[in-house]
Motif scaffolding. Structure first.
Motif, PDB file in Angstrom:
ATOM      1  N   THR A 280     -21.916 -33.246 -15.008  1.00 27.34           N
ATOM      2  CA  THR A 280     -20.951 -32.141 -15.057  1.00 27.34           C
ATOM      3  C   THR A 280     -20.240 -32.031 -13.708  1.00 27.34           C
ATOM      4  O   THR A 280     -20.215 -30.957 -13.092  1.00 27.34           O
ATOM      5  CB  THR A 280     -21.660 -30.821 -15.412  1.00 27.34           C
ATOM      6  OG1 THR A 280     -22.756 -30.630 -14.502  1.00 27.34           O
ATOM      7  CG2 THR A 280     -22.190 -30.854 -16.830  1.00 27.34           C
ATOM      8  N   ARG A 325     -22.230 -32.675 -24.443  1.00 29.11           N
ATOM      9  CA  ARG A 325     -22.073 -31.245 -24.713  1.00 29.11           C
ATOM     10  C   ARG A 325     -22.103 -30.410 -23.443  1.00 29.11           C
ATOM     11  O   ARG A 325     -21.394 -29.405 -23.345  1.00 29.11           O
ATOM     12  CB  ARG A 325     -23.160 -30.772 -25.681  1.00 29.11           C
ATOM     13  CG  ARG A 325     -22.934 -31.229 -27.112  1.00 29.11           C
ATOM     14  CD  ARG A 325     -24.032 -30.753 -28.042  1.00 29.11           C
ATOM     15  NE  ARG A 325     -25.296 -31.423 -27.745  1.00 29.11           N
ATOM     16  CZ  ARG A 325     -26.437 -31.213 -28.420  1.00 29.11           C
ATOM     17  NH1 ARG A 325     -26.455 -30.326 -29.402  1.00 29.11           N
ATOM     18  NH2 ARG A 325     -27.532 -31.861 -28.103  1.00 29.11           N
ATOM     19  N   ASP A 326     -22.910 -30.808 -22.451  1.00 26.94           N
ATOM     20  CA  ASP A 326     -22.942 -30.011 -21.229  1.00 26.94           C
ATOM     21  C   ASP A 326     -21.623 -30.140 -20.458  1.00 26.94           C
ATOM     22  O   ASP A 326     -21.192 -29.198 -19.781  1.00 26.94           O
ATOM     23  CB  ASP A 326     -24.137 -30.392 -20.351  1.00 26.94           C
ATOM     24  CG  ASP A 326     -24.183 -31.859 -19.987  1.00 26.94           C
ATOM     25  OD1 ASP A 326     -23.341 -32.635 -20.473  1.00 26.94           O
ATOM     26  OD2 ASP A 326     -25.091 -32.249 -19.215  1.00 26.94           O
ATOM     27  N   ALA A 329     -19.307 -27.708 -22.188  1.00 30.68           N
ATOM     28  CA  ALA A 329     -19.629 -26.333 -21.785  1.00 30.68           C
ATOM     29  C   ALA A 329     -19.086 -26.033 -20.394  1.00 30.68           C
ATOM     30  O   ALA A 329     -18.568 -24.936 -20.132  1.00 30.68           O
ATOM     31  CB  ALA A 329     -21.137 -26.118 -21.821  1.00 30.68           C
ATOM     32  N   ARG A 332     -15.358 -25.476 -20.656  1.00 26.74           N
ATOM     33  CA  ARG A 332     -15.056 -24.151 -21.227  1.00 26.74           C
ATOM     34  C   ARG A 332     -15.190 -23.076 -20.161  1.00 26.74           C
ATOM     35  O   ARG A 332     -14.356 -22.160 -20.080  1.00 26.74           O
ATOM     36  CB  ARG A 332     -15.997 -23.849 -22.394  1.00 26.74           C
ATOM     37  CG  ARG A 332     -15.758 -24.680 -23.631  1.00 26.74           C
ATOM     38  CD  ARG A 332     -16.565 -24.163 -24.823  1.00 26.74           C
ATOM     39  NE  ARG A 332     -16.773 -25.226 -25.788  1.00 26.74           N
ATOM     40  CZ  ARG A 332     -17.888 -25.910 -25.934  1.00 26.74           C
ATOM     41  NH1 ARG A 332     -18.954 -25.615 -25.194  1.00 26.74           N
ATOM     42  NH2 ARG A 332     -17.987 -26.881 -26.829  1.00 26.74           N
ATOM     43  N   ALA A 333     -16.238 -23.169 -19.361  1.00 30.32           N
ATOM     44  CA  ALA A 333     -16.444 -22.182 -18.299  1.00 30.32           C
ATOM     45  C   ALA A 333     -15.322 -22.249 -17.269  1.00 30.32           C
ATOM     46  O   ALA A 333     -14.824 -21.215 -16.808  1.00 30.32           O
ATOM     47  CB  ALA A 333     -17.799 -22.411 -17.633  1.00 30.32           C
ATOM     48  N   ASP A 346     -14.621 -29.982 -26.889  1.00 34.74           N
ATOM     49  CA  ASP A 346     -15.829 -30.443 -27.566  1.00 34.74           C
ATOM     50  C   ASP A 346     -16.042 -31.928 -27.337  1.00 34.74           C
ATOM     51  O   ASP A 346     -15.211 -32.611 -26.725  1.00 34.74           O
ATOM     52  CB  ASP A 346     -15.748 -30.161 -29.066  1.00 34.74           C
ATOM     53  CG  ASP A 346     -17.019 -29.515 -29.595  1.00 34.74           C
ATOM     54  OD1 ASP A 346     -18.116 -29.969 -29.182  1.00 34.74           O
ATOM     55  OD2 ASP A 346     -16.925 -28.582 -30.403  1.00 34.74           O
TER      56      ASP A 346
END
Length: 444
Positions: A280, A325-326, A329, A332-333, A346
């Motif tokens: 990430t 997926r992380d 996420a 999105r944040a 996604d």
């Protein structure tokens, strides 16, 4: 064979041949390969309507509840008077509530309640539990390449003939457990329904849809060459038929410059400095979010054959694709921190089958120290690179070519397994070579 230059005519002739084999042919199965955005769902709906009009009982098999509900709605829109059955699970929320407003749709968790209807639609998982019914004369299997062969075996007794429609370039069927012990065997349950079907029935009629109506002329050649070398396709539009414009000038930043490149060329590569990072990667995630923010701030507008004038590229017409997926996420944040909502963010698995005006992709190899089989999966990159109608911006750290050179594919060769071509290593290299022609270097 004469090449048809008009894409609409080429697509119509291909569809006519497919429907001819489906309705009038003698083969027990017909296979249709479709590139991204070629009209798989349109073909499925049309075939269903023609089979129903011919008085042939039909079951339709899709892979997810969302796909099932979408097909039910499409059928209702095309033929409001057609009796359609929606076979669903016994869960508390088994289908989209929009179906409750369709008078021609009967819904039930029991197949016996739907016998006699012109068309009955459900997922492969639900059909596998249907017993003690008369076989349907015809079946249509949607997204057949994403269906495992064991799922096909579980429903094969429910129909006499079938039309299999799917995209061979996208993600392979998903399995929760390893399947190495079956690799190379004719009954490998993890293989796709189509590959197993053709292995046992090589003489079945095979067709392909030759035109993508989603991908623009700037994208179709790259996606076709990189992921569909044996089943090439072209765009339904020409250069200049679509344009991406902005209502505000560039501020000279990396995100603005790569947006300008993508608007002009259809592709843009925003390259960050080479570095090994956590999955990430905050800088790469932030760059993705900044590209989306600037696209909205600059009032992007799309010109295409769908409208008489420019149409605003709003948040719901933008997607961000990731491998994990992380990562999704984290994006999105980051977008929420910039006040952006409504953007689809996604993984490739969940974006598969969807369409947007502009996509922003976090490259699967960005910041990685190695190139694993997961990250070299051909279908994953194909999905990420083929969701857009106008432009795609790829965000990645420098060093992908070097990473691929240092980590060649080392997957074991398994006897009896058909080699998927092109492999992920080659697809990664060929797409990177092309995207590098539209590179914008940016230091966060």
């Amino acid at each position: 064979m004469t090449t048809v230059t008009d894409p609409g005519r080429a697509a119509a002739e291909a569809t006519a041949r497919i429907l001819g084999d489906t309705l009038d042919g003698s083969a027990r199965g017909v296979v249709v390969d479709s590139p991204p955005g070629a009209g798989k769902s349109t073909l499925v709906v049309r075939a269903a309507l023609e089979l129903a009009a011919a008085g042939r009982p039909l079951m339709v098999i899709a892979q997810t509840n969302a796909q099932v509900d979408d097909l039910v709605v499409r059928l209702a829109e095309k033929e409001p008077g057609l009796p359609v059955g929606r076979l669903h699970s016994s869960d508390s929320d088994p289908y989209d509530k929009v179906l409750d407003g369709l008078d021609n749709v009967r819904k039930s968790a029991k197949a016996a309640d739907l016998v006699g209807l012109d068309v009955v639609i459900s997922t492969a998982a639900k059909w596998a539990h249907v017993k003690n019914v008369e076989p349907w004369e015809h079946a249509i299997v949607d997204e057949a390449y994403q269906m495992r062969s064991d799922a096909l075996l579980a429903v094969a007794g429910l129909f006499e003939r079938a039309l299999f429609v799917g995209d061979p370039g996208q993600l392979d069927p998903f399995s929760l457990v390893g399947a190495e012990q079956w690799a190379g065997l004719t009954y490998d349950p993890s293989a796709s329904a189509v590959s197993t079907l053709l292995a046992h029935n090589p003489g079945l009629p095979q067709h392909r849809l030759p035109v993508s109506w989603r991908l623009p002329a700037s994208a179709a050649p790259l996606v076709s060459d990189a992921f569909y070398p044996y089943t090439p396709f072209r765009s339904g539009t020409g250069h200049g038929d679509r344009r991406l414009t902005f209502g505000a000038a560039s501020d000279g930043s990396g995100p603005d410059r790569v947006l300008d490149v993508a608007a002009e060329a259809g592709w843009g590569l925003l390259e960050l400095p080479a570095r090994h990072t956590p999955r990430t990667d905050p800088e790469a995630v932030g760059a993705v979010a900044q590209v989306v923010r600037r696209l909205l701030d600059r009032r992007g507008a799309a010109v295409s054959e769908r409208a008489d004038g420019p149409v605003a590229v709003t948040a719901d017409r933008i997607a961000v694709g990731t491998a994990h997926r992380d990562q999704a996420a984290a994006v999105r944040a980051a977008l929420a921190g910039l006040g952006v909502t409504g953007v689809a963010v996604d993984t490739a698995n969940r974006l598969q089958g969807r369409e947007f005006d502009v996509t922003v992709v976090l490259h699967p190899l960005s910041g990685r120290p190695d190139a694993t089989a997961f990250h070299l999966e051909t279908g994953r990159l194909c999905v990420l690179a083929s969701r857009h109608r106008h432009a795609c911006v790829v965000v990645c750290r420098a060093g992908v070519s070097e990473l691929l050179d240092e980590h060649p594919s080392t997957e074991p060769v398994q006897l009896g397994v058909t080699v998927k071509f092109p492999d992920g290593w080659e697809a990664m290299q060929s797409t990177w070579d092309q995207w590098s022609n539209h590179r914008v270097s940016w230091r966060p």
